[in-house]
Design an enzyme around this catalytic site. Structure first.
Site, PDB file in Angstrom:
ATOM      1  N   ALA A 168      40.204 -25.594  26.534  1.00 51.74           N
ATOM      2  CA  ALA A 168      40.381 -24.462  27.130  1.00 51.74           C
ATOM      3  C   ALA A 168      39.903 -23.315  25.973  1.00 51.74           C
ATOM      4  CB  ALA A 168      41.884 -24.168  27.183  1.00 51.74           C
ATOM      5  N   CYS A 169      40.879 -22.652  25.090  1.00 55.39           N
ATOM      6  CA  CYS A 169      40.206 -21.667  24.493  1.00 55.39           C
ATOM      7  C   CYS A 169      39.041 -21.933  23.300  1.00 55.39           C
ATOM      8  CB  CYS A 169      41.374 -21.293  23.651  1.00 55.39           C
ATOM      9  SG  CYS A 169      42.905 -20.438  24.625  1.00 55.39           S
TER      10      CYS A 169
END
Length: 229
Positions: A168-169
């Site tokens: 994700a990030c």
């Protein structure tokens, strides 16, 4: 990660590599002249036990690797950016919350800005004076923030990215970093996740499309000869 899962992933990587190479993927972007280190969400809510966001391999791999990189970056005078995530209004029933819609997918409501201990950078890699601490609200460290402008003003052309999570990030930060025109390097041992296999798969796919995945040692060798601003 279980041995069985690792074997399955290696088989998948072998087949995918054939396809990617045939179609011109997995090219190398390389290092530039002026790097910055971006540590993504290496804050207590992600690095310490007992939180929904807690990730694996923090103590034995990620933190030691980041410490080695930070030591070299500081010695060379290159920028270090510490990225974290928190929200002012974690009331899920309030339509004016700064969580947007993300709380309808994951428990971002547990990272309330009022509890600084949750979103503070892990003390083992704590910022020193002059290092940029960036609060984001979305997955990417670039989305809705001043990061790209900050890096350009510092003359940066290469970003070394560490942190969580690979799926994700970290991934979105690398994707957006490339889109913003920076040379993107994912530091292999310094990227983590919560889900078995997520790191291996995402690093494989990131290396094919969005960044060069390099070891800590390779990055340190590069830093030894990179020119200061």
């Amino acid at each position: 990660m279980s041995q069985e899962l690792m074997i399955m992933l290696e088989r998948a990587f072998e087949e995918s590599t054939k396809l990617y190479k045939e179609r011109g993927f997995q090219r190398r972007i390389g290092f530039g002249k002026h790097p910055a280190l971006i540590n993504v969400d290496l804050a207590n809510a992600w690095t310490r036990p007992g939180n929904p966001f807690t990730c694996d391999k923090i103590d034995d791999e990620i933190i030691p690797g980041v410490q080695r990189l930070m030591k070299k970056f500081r010695a060379k005078g290159f920028p270090i950016v510490h990225v974290t995530t928190c929200y002012q209004n974690t009331d899920r029933n309030d339509p004016n919350t700064d969580m947007g819609q993300w709380h309808n997918k994951i428990p971002v409501d547990v990272v309330n800005q009022s509890d600084e201990n949750l979103w503070a950078i892990d003390s083992r890699i704590a910022p020193i004076e002059g290092e940029f601490v960036l609060i984001k609200k979305r997955a990417s460290s670039f989305s809705g923030t001043s990061l790209a402008g900050y890096l350009r003003s510092a003359g940066v052309d290469t970003i070394l990215v560490t942190g969580v999570t690979a799926s994700a990030c970290v991934r979105t930060t690398l994707c957006d970093g490339l889109a913003e025109g920076f040379r993107t390097i994912a530091v292999k041992e310094c990227i983590g996740d919560r889900v078995p296999g997520a790191v291996a798969w995402n690093l494989f796919d990131i290396d094919a499309k969005f960044a060069d995945v390099e070891t800590v040692d390779t990055c340190l060798d590069y830093l030894a000869t990179a020119g200061q601003k």
